[in-house]
Motif scaffolding. Sequence first.
Motif, PDB file in Angstrom:
ATOM      1  N   SER A 275      -2.730  -5.548  -0.978  1.00  0.00           N
ATOM      2  CA  SER A 275      -1.306  -5.617  -1.320  1.00  0.00           C
ATOM      3  C   SER A 275      -1.037  -6.716  -2.339  1.00  0.00           C
ATOM      4  N   CYS A 276       0.008  -6.523  -3.117  1.00  0.00           N
ATOM      5  CA  CYS A 276       0.413  -7.508  -4.125  1.00  0.00           C
ATOM      6  C   CYS A 276       1.866  -7.227  -4.493  1.00  0.00           C
ATOM      7  N   ALA A 277       2.363  -7.894  -5.513  1.00  0.00           N
ATOM      8  CA  ALA A 277       3.761  -7.750  -5.899  1.00  0.00           C
ATOM      9  C   ALA A 277       4.090  -6.352  -6.430  1.00  0.00           C
ATOM     10  N   ARG A 278       3.045  -5.577  -6.773  1.00  0.00           N
ATOM     11  CA  ARG A 278       3.288  -4.218  -7.286  1.00  0.00           C
ATOM     12  C   ARG A 278       3.558  -3.207  -6.182  1.00  0.00           C
ATOM     13  N   GLN A 279       3.303  -3.581  -4.920  1.00  0.00           N
ATOM     14  CA  GLN A 279       3.353  -2.593  -3.841  1.00  0.00           C
ATOM     15  C   GLN A 279       4.735  -1.975  -3.681  1.00  0.00           C
ATOM     16  N   ASN A 282       5.363  -2.063   2.360  1.00  0.00           N
ATOM     17  CA  ASN A 282       4.613  -3.134   3.010  1.00  0.00           C
ATOM     18  C   ASN A 282       3.273  -2.597   3.513  1.00  0.00           C
ATOM     19  N   CYS A 308       0.334   0.850  -4.820  1.00  0.00           N
ATOM     20  CA  CYS A 308       0.878   1.195  -6.133  1.00  0.00           C
ATOM     21  C   CYS A 308      -0.023   2.201  -6.835  1.00  0.00           C
TER      22      CYS A 308
END
Length: 373
Positions: A275-279, A282, A308
Amino acid sequence: MSSLRPYQHIERRKSRKIYVGNVAVGGDAPVSVQTMTNTLTTDIEGTIAQIRKAEMAGVDIVRVSCPDEASTKALKTIVEEVNAPIVADIHFHYKRAIEAAAAGAACLRINPGNIGSADRVREVVKAARDHGCSIRIGVNAGSLERHLLEKYGEPKPEALVESALEHAKILEDHDFHEFKISVKASDVFMAVAAYKELAACCDHPLHIGITEAGSKRAGTVKSALGLGNLLWAGVGDTMRVSLSAPPEEEVLVGWDILKSLGLRHRGVKIISCPSCARQGFNVVDTVQTLEDRLQHIKTPLTLSIIGCVVNGPGEALMTDIGVTGGGSGRHMVYAAGKQDHTMPAENMIEHIVELVEARVAAIEAGTAEKAAH
């Protein structure tokens, strides 16, 4: 999804086959997963409950400690109430081994050189033979014989192997060959070296493990390194992940190790991103919830959960069902690597569970139809 890619092939060591109850160990049998109860064996209800939890997690073989006569008496009821074959853990008391064999144990964990005179060894071997028990020779770096410690100065791989072969010879001299061997150590390097040396000089099936590996997290890492190394090299016929955790956790980690190497397939294998800010959703919570919701499934199936579109489509190509996070509150669902439909963020978990259960039902129906013909 099965794979025939050559770089994923593991050439397993050739070993003789024995049986622990109805579970084959060695030869062409799959690597079996073991655990051990940590209840008092005299607590019959508690021990049975613990074994049943391990069975739900997919255990093949369960070891139960039998330090006294009360434990071997309790063993008879325990064996009758569970499905997994039971290994009776015996150390120095030869009578406990005889009692456990009569009580229905499928295997005796015992070091024949530690139980006394030749007559006592003969009695234990006779009991094992009469009751159809196999034997596990369990050598441990923490309890090596004094003469080997004096010879080598400290526990070493060579000392573990020499101990194992000395015990094996005792059984072979009694024309008893239904046994497997373990040479465990808490030191990963020592254990791996010992197992590889032993694998090269005998054809006995090997029970592999990193003993006293530690807590759930640290022990999982340690076991994955040691057991993964051995299994990747084709060494190991049955295994236990030794954790300071409930037995079913040992089983789940054992299965995850085997599934990662393609040696066993059971249940849903989830491929997920960190996971990262692009997801688009959750990922961490979704994966954790899905692992819990899909635990009941035994049929092998792969599921990718990617937050993503960067890696999602590529991972979906290699899984039965794939989910990729999208924009505007809708996510893409893939079936057999191809875009199938989009789904709203609401009720996402329920939708994925329904897709997985429907796919599993179709697989099982197809398997049943093939078997009918």
